[in-house]
Design a protein around this motif. Structure first.
Motif, PDB file in Angstrom:
ATOM      1  N   SER A 149       0.827  -1.200   0.000  1.00  0.00           N
ATOM      2  CA  SER A 149       0.000   0.000   0.000  1.00  0.00           C
ATOM      3  C   SER A 149       0.863   1.254   0.000  1.00  0.00           C
ATOM      4  N   LYS A 150       0.512   2.196  -0.845  1.00  0.00           N
ATOM      5  CA  LYS A 150       1.196   3.488  -0.873  1.00  0.00           C
ATOM      6  C   LYS A 150       0.928   4.275   0.414  1.00  0.00           C
ATOM      7  N   ALA A 151      -0.121   3.911   1.130  1.00  0.00           N
ATOM      8  CA  ALA A 151      -0.481   4.607   2.367  1.00  0.00           C
ATOM      9  C   ALA A 151       0.444   4.242   3.532  1.00  0.00           C
ATOM     10  N   MET A 152       1.183   3.158   3.388  1.00  0.00           N
ATOM     11  CA  MET A 152       2.082   2.714   4.453  1.00  0.00           C
ATOM     12  C   MET A 152       3.486   3.266   4.198  1.00  0.00           C
ATOM     13  N   PRO A 153       4.158   3.772   5.230  1.00  0.00           N
ATOM     14  CA  PRO A 153       5.494   4.363   5.045  1.00  0.00           C
ATOM     15  C   PRO A 153       6.507   3.427   4.385  1.00  0.00           C
ATOM     16  N   ASP A 154       6.424   2.145   4.696  1.00  0.00           N
ATOM     17  CA  ASP A 154       7.371   1.185   4.127  1.00  0.00           C
ATOM     18  C   ASP A 154       6.820   0.441   2.909  1.00  0.00           C
ATOM     19  N   GLY A 155       5.611   0.820   2.464  1.00  0.00           N
ATOM     20  CA  GLY A 155       5.010   0.186   1.297  1.00  0.00           C
ATOM     21  C   GLY A 155       4.385  -1.171   1.558  1.00  0.00           C
ATOM     22  N   SER A 156       4.367  -1.606   2.814  1.00  0.00           N
ATOM     23  CA  SER A 156       3.776  -2.907   3.149  1.00  0.00           C
ATOM     24  C   SER A 156       2.252  -2.842   3.041  1.00  0.00           C
ATOM     25  N   ALA A 157       1.627  -3.986   3.132  1.00  0.00           N
ATOM     26  CA  ALA A 157       0.165  -4.060   3.077  1.00  0.00           C
ATOM     27  C   ALA A 157      -0.443  -3.344   4.284  1.00  0.00           C
ATOM     28  N   ASN A 158      -1.501  -2.605   4.043  1.00  0.00           N
ATOM     29  CA  ASN A 158      -2.179  -1.875   5.111  1.00  0.00           C
ATOM     30  C   ASN A 158      -3.124  -2.828   5.838  1.00  0.00           C
ATOM     31  N   PRO A 159      -2.846  -3.160   7.101  1.00  0.00           N
ATOM     32  CA  PRO A 159      -3.715  -4.085   7.826  1.00  0.00           C
ATOM     33  C   PRO A 159      -5.127  -3.544   8.031  1.00  0.00           C
ATOM     34  N   GLU A 160      -5.304  -2.242   7.911  1.00  0.00           N
ATOM     35  CA  GLU A 160      -6.634  -1.638   8.066  1.00  0.00           C
ATOM     36  C   GLU A 160      -7.470  -1.752   6.791  1.00  0.00           C
ATOM     37  N   ALA A 161      -6.875  -2.261   5.727  1.00  0.00           N
ATOM     38  CA  ALA A 161      -7.583  -2.465   4.462  1.00  0.00           C
ATOM     39  C   ALA A 161      -7.353  -3.888   3.956  1.00  0.00           C
ATOM     40  N   GLN A 162      -7.321  -4.822   4.896  1.00  0.00           N
ATOM     41  CA  GLN A 162      -7.031  -6.222   4.590  1.00  0.00           C
ATOM     42  C   GLN A 162      -8.163  -6.882   3.810  1.00  0.00           C
ATOM     43  N   ILE A 163      -9.389  -6.587   4.201  1.00  0.00           N
ATOM     44  CA  ILE A 163     -10.583  -7.128   3.552  1.00  0.00           C
ATOM     45  C   ILE A 163     -11.492  -5.952   3.213  1.00  0.00           C
ATOM     46  N   THR A 164     -11.996  -5.919   1.977  1.00  0.00           N
ATOM     47  CA  THR A 164     -12.916  -4.856   1.590  1.00  0.00           C
ATOM     48  C   THR A 164     -14.282  -5.439   1.257  1.00  0.00           C
ATOM     49  N   LEU A 165     -15.306  -4.753   1.736  1.00  0.00           N
ATOM     50  CA  LEU A 165     -16.682  -5.152   1.481  1.00  0.00           C
ATOM     51  C   LEU A 165     -17.393  -4.048   0.706  1.00  0.00           C
ATOM     52  N   MET A 166     -18.247  -4.440  -0.204  1.00  0.00           N
ATOM     53  CA  MET A 166     -19.117  -3.491  -0.895  1.00  0.00           C
ATOM     54  C   MET A 166     -20.533  -4.032  -0.834  1.00  0.00           C
ATOM     55  N   ASN A 167     -21.475  -3.135  -0.651  1.00  0.00           N
ATOM     56  CA  ASN A 167     -22.880  -3.525  -0.638  1.00  0.00           C
ATOM     57  C   ASN A 167     -23.264  -4.009  -2.034  1.00  0.00           C
ATOM     58  N   SER A 168     -23.845  -5.184  -2.128  1.00  0.00           N
ATOM     59  CA  SER A 168     -24.170  -5.789  -3.420  1.00  0.00           C
ATOM     60  C   SER A 168     -25.236  -5.007  -4.184  1.00  0.00           C
ATOM     61  N   ARG A 169     -26.129  -4.355  -3.473  1.00  0.00           N
ATOM     62  CA  ARG A 169     -27.160  -3.562  -4.160  1.00  0.00           C
ATOM     63  C   ARG A 169     -26.535  -2.350  -4.847  1.00  0.00           C
ATOM     64  N   ILE A 170     -25.578  -1.728  -4.162  1.00  0.00           N
ATOM     65  CA  ILE A 170     -24.870  -0.581  -4.748  1.00  0.00           C
ATOM     66  C   ILE A 170     -23.993  -1.057  -5.898  1.00  0.00           C
ATOM     67  N   ALA A 171     -23.295  -2.185  -5.717  1.00  0.00           N
ATOM     68  CA  ALA A 171     -22.450  -2.735  -6.788  1.00  0.00           C
ATOM     69  C   ALA A 171     -23.284  -2.993  -8.038  1.00  0.00           C
ATOM     70  N   ASN A 172     -24.457  -3.549  -7.865  1.00  0.00           N
ATOM     71  CA  ASN A 172     -25.308  -3.842  -9.010  1.00  0.00           C
ATOM     72  C   ASN A 172     -25.771  -2.563  -9.708  1.00  0.00           C
ATOM     73  N   LEU A 173     -26.090  -1.545  -8.931  1.00  0.00           N
ATOM     74  CA  LEU A 173     -26.515  -0.271  -9.510  1.00  0.00           C
ATOM     75  C   LEU A 173     -25.368   0.357 -10.302  1.00  0.00           C
ATOM     76  N   VAL A 174     -24.196   0.451  -9.711  1.00  0.00           N
ATOM     77  CA  VAL A 174     -23.052   1.101 -10.351  1.00  0.00           C
ATOM     78  C   VAL A 174     -22.547   0.287 -11.546  1.00  0.00           C
ATOM     79  N   ALA A 175     -22.444  -1.029 -11.388  1.00  0.00           N
ATOM     80  CA  ALA A 175     -21.881  -1.881 -12.434  1.00  0.00           C
ATOM     81  C   ALA A 175     -22.891  -2.226 -13.522  1.00  0.00           C
ATOM     82  N   GLY A 176     -24.161  -2.286 -13.149  1.00  0.00           N
ATOM     83  CA  GLY A 176     -25.184  -2.599 -14.137  1.00  0.00           C
ATOM     84  C   GLY A 176     -25.521  -4.069 -14.236  1.00  0.00           C
ATOM     85  N   GLU A 177     -24.593  -4.932 -13.887  1.00  0.00           N
ATOM     86  CA  GLU A 177     -24.853  -6.367 -13.895  1.00  0.00           C
ATOM     87  C   GLU A 177     -23.848  -7.083 -13.006  1.00  0.00           C
TER      88      GLU A 177
END
Length: 186
Positions: free
Chosen positions: A64-92
């Protein structure tokens, strides 16, 4: 991959038709590993660990560019998105993975329902909601349009976490009565 880029008016009109996602427990609609840049693998089930996050995903190796040493950001280890919003934005549904998240859930991920520090159970895995905002990137804008990135990052969009929410893995619940396809406030 080519989604139709909706206008702000179309996004707002679509939002009015979505209905509300459940607040206490919901369903995992889609699991996506990102093994490399611009690659997606749909999974039927997931192995999630404290050290590596989602097995088969490049979160740790990518760093992650957000980390001083470029390592993985433990605060962004897993990302969730609401499926209803994903469907609206993506279309399918076939285009959801290109939003860039790992888990697409029919669950209220808003800041009101899941404030930073709130724990959620994902099967037997316990995640903790991060204070690090999930705002999207240039690829999200390219794939879904300028109106979509502005819509998800508006003040109302951020409060609702339309773009999604970052989490970190904090442990296991030891409970085996939760459905593997479920997500719940812990």
């Amino acid at each position: 991959m080519q989604a139709t880029h909706l206008t702000m008016e179309e996004l707002e009109a679509g939002l009015a038709t979505l209905g509300e996602s459940p607040r206490d427990s919901g369903v995992i609609e889609l699991i996506v590993a990102r093994p490399a840049v611009d690659q997606r693998v749909l999974l039927d089930s997931a192995e999630i660990t404290l050290t590596d996050g989602l097995a088969g995903d490049n979160w740790k190796a990518r760093g992650s560019k957000a980390m001083p040493d470029g390592s993985a950001n433990p605060e962004a280890q897993i990302t969730l998105m609401n499926s209803r919003i994903a469907n609206l934005v993506a279309g399918e549904r076939s285009l959801w993975p290109w939003a860039g998240d790992q888990l697409y859930v029919d669950f209220d991920i808003s800041a009101d329902n899941l404030p930073p520090g709130q724990r959620i159970a994902l099967g037997t895995v316990i995640l903790e909601v991060s204070a690090v905002p999930h705002t999207g990137c240039a690829k999200f804008t390219e794939r879904f349009g300028h109106a979509a990135i502005q819509w998800v990052n508006s003040p109302v969009g951020r409060q609702a976490r339309r773009r999604g929410v970052n989490c970190r893995v904090v442990g296991r619940s030891g409970r085996h009565d939760q459905a593997a396809s479920g997500i719940a406030r812990s």
